[in-house]
Design a protein around this motif. Sequence first.
Motif, PDB file in Angstrom:
ATOM      1  N   GLU A 170      47.753  65.820  73.731  1.00  0.00           N
ATOM      2  CA  GLU A 170      47.425  64.894  74.818  1.00  0.00           C
ATOM      3  C   GLU A 170      46.408  65.598  75.721  1.00  0.00           C
ATOM      4  O   GLU A 170      46.719  66.604  76.340  1.00  0.00           O
ATOM      5  N   VAL A 171      45.211  65.055  75.767  1.00  0.00           N
ATOM      6  CA  VAL A 171      44.102  65.732  76.442  1.00  0.00           C
ATOM      7  C   VAL A 171      43.890  65.185  77.852  1.00  0.00           C
ATOM      8  O   VAL A 171      43.874  63.977  78.069  1.00  0.00           O
ATOM      9  N   PRO A 201      51.139  65.814  68.581  1.00  0.00           N
ATOM     10  CA  PRO A 201      49.757  65.443  68.902  1.00  0.00           C
ATOM     11  C   PRO A 201      49.319  66.022  70.242  1.00  0.00           C
ATOM     12  O   PRO A 201      50.120  66.216  71.148  1.00  0.00           O
ATOM     13  N   GLN A 211      42.253  67.846  68.852  1.00  0.00           N
ATOM     14  CA  GLN A 211      43.095  66.681  68.588  1.00  0.00           C
ATOM     15  C   GLN A 211      43.169  66.384  67.096  1.00  0.00           C
ATOM     16  O   GLN A 211      44.231  66.040  66.570  1.00  0.00           O
TER      17      GLN A 211
END
Length: 213
Positions: free
Chosen positions: A38-39, A36, A28
């Motif tokens: 997104e986990v 970005p 991240q």
Amino acid sequence: MKLVVVSAGLSVPSSTRLLADRLAVAAQRQAPAEAPAEVRVVELRELAVDIAHNFTGGFAGRELSAALDAVTEADGLIVVTPVFAASYSGLFKSFFDVIDPEALAGKPVLIAATGGTARHSLVLEHALRPLFAYLKAVVVPTGVYAASEDWGAEGLDERVERAAGELVRLMTGLSLGRPARAEVSSGTSAAAVFDGAEVVPFEQQLAALRPAG
């Protein structure tokens, strides 16, 4: 871009989950602002019964189906397993046995493992890398193994950062290469341009690595 973390740790707390979280945070941190990461974390411990039922009944429950969809739709994966009998755990292998064999084709994957001794570090090369090569995934060059003595010692943080950076670069090439804002001539193929920066499609990156002739 979607990053899915698959953790096969069994205990709570788990060193396997701890390593998975470190890798996810590093990814991240290194992801570009325009894409970005997104986990989503998939804890296999919570899916063990559903995985067993899928083998015996041929039907994936709601939670297992959601996890399989997340892995299939991800732009990249971080997979972490504890070492059992000098290999990945049975739960870890069972989860990837459930997935469609073609679902991971071309998908960037960072492999990692935890164990009680450094003697098992070759599990990355002798077990995990061949498994994901069979599934046609693209495994990043740096794998991360953490033995008990590695926590807090020099070297682990550097391996985590390097592996996460390699994964992010592959993921970024995939996710930014799809919705090309514009195209510029790049030899005999086209490269995407994103906010003024040229992004070479992942297939083109692979072709450049193949020997000529």
